[in-house]
Design an enzyme around this catalytic site. Sequence first.
Site, short mmCIF file in Angstrom:
data_model
loop_
_atom_site.label_atom_id
_atom_site.label_comp_id
_atom_site.label_asym_id
_atom_site.label_seq_id
_atom_site.Cartn_x
_atom_site.Cartn_y
_atom_site.Cartn_z
N GLN A 140 -3.37 -4.38 13.30
CA GLN A 140 -4.36 -5.02 12.14
C GLN A 140 -3.75 -6.53 11.97
O GLN A 140 -2.72 -6.61 11.44
CB GLN A 140 -4.38 -4.16 11.01
CG GLN A 140 -5.09 -4.78 9.69
CD GLN A 140 -4.74 -4.16 8.52
OE1 GLN A 140 -3.76 -4.09 8.17
NE2 GLN A 140 -5.92 -4.00 7.66
N SER A 143 -3.34 -9.97 7.08
CA SER A 143 -2.44 -10.62 6.08
C SER A 143 -2.07 -12.17 6.82
O SER A 143 -2.06 -12.09 8.06
CB SER A 143 -1.13 -9.98 5.79
OG SER A 143 -1.63 -8.84 5.24
N SER A 175 1.72 -4.60 11.98
CA SER A 175 2.68 -3.60 12.57
C SER A 175 2.02 -2.93 13.61
O SER A 175 1.04 -3.20 13.90
CB SER A 175 2.42 -2.54 11.36
OG SER A 175 2.85 -2.94 9.94
N GLU A 262 -13.13 10.91 4.42
CA GLU A 262 -11.77 10.99 4.48
C GLU A 262 -11.36 11.75 3.45
O GLU A 262 -10.15 12.25 3.18
CB GLU A 262 -11.13 9.81 4.52
CG GLU A 262 -10.91 9.11 6.02
CD GLU A 262 -10.01 9.80 6.74
OE1 GLU A 262 -8.64 9.58 6.87
OE2 GLU A 262 -10.50 10.72 7.57
N GLU A 389 0.63 -2.88 -7.64
CA GLU A 389 -0.03 -3.69 -8.92
C GLU A 389 -1.49 -3.84 -8.68
O GLU A 389 -2.33 -3.68 -9.55
CB GLU A 389 0.53 -5.00 -9.05
CG GLU A 389 1.99 -5.06 -9.59
CD GLU A 389 3.15 -4.63 -8.63
OE1 GLU A 389 2.80 -4.89 -7.39
OE2 GLU A 389 4.16 -3.99 -8.99
#
Lengths: 418, 363
Positions: A140, A143, A175, A262, A389
């Site tokens: 992916q 980011s 990752s 899911e 958060e």
Amino acid sequence: MSTGTPIAPAPSPIDYSPAAQEFRAEVRDWLAANAPDEMRGVQVPREPAPELAAALARWADTLAEAGYMCVAWPREYGGRGLSGVEVAIMNEEFARADVPRLTRGMGEGLVGPAIIAHATEEQKARFLPPIISGEHDYCQGFSEPEAGSDLAGLRTRGVLDGDHLVINGQKVWTSGFFKANMIFTLVRTNPDAAKHRGISYVLVPITVDGEPNGIEFRPITRMTGLAHFSETFFTDTRAPLDNVIGGLDNGWRVAMTTLGSERGGRATTQHLGFMRQFWRLVREVRERGLIDDVRVREQLAWAYSQVEVLRYTGLQLVAELAAGRSGAGLGNGSTTKIRWSEYERRLAEIAMDLLGPDALVVGPGYELDHWQEELLVTRSHTIWGGTAEVQRNIVAERVLGLPKDPAVAPARAAGGER
Amino acid sequence: MSLAVTAEQQELRATVRRWLADSAPMARVRELMATPTAFDPALWRGLAELGVLDLAVPEQYGGAGYGVQELAHVFDECGAALLPGPLLATLGLALPLLLATDDERARARHLPGIADGSTVATVAWLAPGAGWDSAGRSMGVTGGKLSGSASTVLDGMSADLVLAVAGTGDSAVVVAVDPTAPGVTRTAQPTLDQTRPLAQLHFDDVPCTPVGTGAHLLERALDTAGVLLAAEMVGGAQACLDMSVAYAKVRQQFGRPIGSFQAVKHKCAEVLVELEGARAAAAYAAWAAAENPAELPVVAPLAKAVAGEAYFRAAADNVQIHGGIGFTWEHDAHLYFKRAKTSLMLFGDTGAHRRTLADRIGL
Ligand SMILES: Cc1cc2nc3c(=O)[nH]c(=O)nc-3n(C[C@H](O)[C@H](O)[C@H](O)COP(=O)(O)OP(=O)(O)OC[C@H]3O[C@@H](n4cnc5c(N)ncnc54)[C@H](O)[C@@H]3O)c2cc1C
């Protein structure tokens, strides 16, 4: 269909329909006939040794051939069209047979659902089968250095060149880059549009006809000492426009897709690993002669309670789904993630305390033992896939209806994996 | 019966909720709070007419033959409304204690009265001035007469029937006593949570009827009581969260609703996460009590502790989110706060429940 193995003598908190029970018998019978001995008792480690990795790959192929991969995808796209309850049943049966239920990772959980919801039929035919077969392994690329929680602030550019996009820019924290041959990424294709509007969702091959495609991965070492993610640089990387999912500039909506069914899924099995880990800690505490300490007993009972609560929340959800209801108000991805990720963190801290001086020493080459690794790795579980958060913002705003922070646009909801 | 909420149970909840809103709104709760017994016979009759009191009484004793799962829904609603009254004492403690004994005669004698609302029952077991583990230590039975004292008796002033636990371990006996008999002195204990009245009872050679032997009877009753109390606490916690969220949406400071500040919204989110866990634990515990009693000894202390913590946090954060107004007598936040802390402690605090749990899972 099945040989009708009798099932579940103990009182069950879930009323499964006859069809669901038949499905359970079918999975159980299939596993009895097909689960290889080499897979029994295997807990998939974060970094399997080559031999185990090869065995896991064989098992994954067996599952794919028998239709036990991407099972929540609709049948027409090569899935099995399973409901949340059925996926839960499947997980329970794999756990019962004590063999790992493998998936195709982000391809199965994130890319496939986005394709199914937003792609053209031609794209579906092209991109879904290789996910099921394992031919395409995705990482992916969302980011960026300047775009984390505020993902829509991303800057990587995609510029139209005939029937191709030409991509330039930098991603980070990719990752699994080392085993991937495809990357699903978000690029800005319209710099003039509003922040969330000018983004496209693109499937990019890492090599084309064996030649590099302008993607460079620079491994980043995690706090555990392993280089499992990377900085990812795109330099004039080319992707056919046919690889843009959901149309140009529509990528934000595509990226936010999650698979509705899911829900259920791992609800009734996610506690199993935690329970195993709990008893492992009990064993170690016993070996050290600490089990009679009142404080230790209270801490262990706390941990046991948390794991049981995970089990109860899962059972409650699946019981409601099995009764034909939506399970609305019974928790969602965010509350569940907050619960397990914070539990895991705390458990590792407690385990370290209980193990005492031994826990201060690592093996040669910074080799970590189980609890040391847990202590470190669990810090990331409140970061990836939307930080703790951000999850709390989501819960407060979407579940409780509290007002948004006037200065903050919608933050990322769903995201990648470890 | 599964964990899923049935249509019938939903109906039951809605009926109880409507009744509470009509018959026991907060204004009435406050009136009752100010009386020494916090007991309103009319409300008790109302619960009987609603079909709540006979719900978990077996049919052969004049009950409806449902169980802890249905009762848990009632407790949840009553907890949200802070209903004062001997629900926990009668249905949470005395009823399961009678059901735990094999004493057919005692059941035939007392259960019909519990079912029709004519008997308010409670259980006395704690020694005055001692801890939660003092069961039976301050009472004894000789020659068919009960002597000694018990404190912290739930609804002891309004009870028509007291089940007293005298003695400890295998020689503990459970006896039925008429609290209006000569030789019984009842003294109201003013309570921090004024919606949950307590009394101290003194027995001086009071005739009593044995109904069972062994400390395990009380243990079993306390497990059921813990499950129902957990359900009650879940209802209370939800009420607190609802108040917090409603207020956070309308209260403006610095030109914006306080609910847009993360310090406030994250508190609410955390309360929801804990409440969700507590609700699942309470629901599972009620299911187990009804359908898989072998699990009850483990799930009861677990659910009680989890729900206690969730309620306390919800109630404490509710005070904080309301600011100054939340610290006043006039606002309801303190009523929930007091109910939350004292419920968390009732039958043993969180640590005590965890120690029990540790023993029971074989650590
Ligand atoms: C192990 C691991 C694997 C990952 N794998 C991938 C991957 O494969 N692909 C990929 O694209 N990304 C991946 N990520 C990246 C991950 O999604 C981001 O790290 C995450 O979204 C947070 O972004 P950030 O690191 O830039 O932190 P920031 O967004 O800068 O956050 C820093 C701190 O500020 C807080 N913060 C930020 N915004 C808010 C807000 N609105 N309200 C309150 N607090 C706020 C955060 O909660 C955090 O505590 C991975 C991360 C980790 C740790």
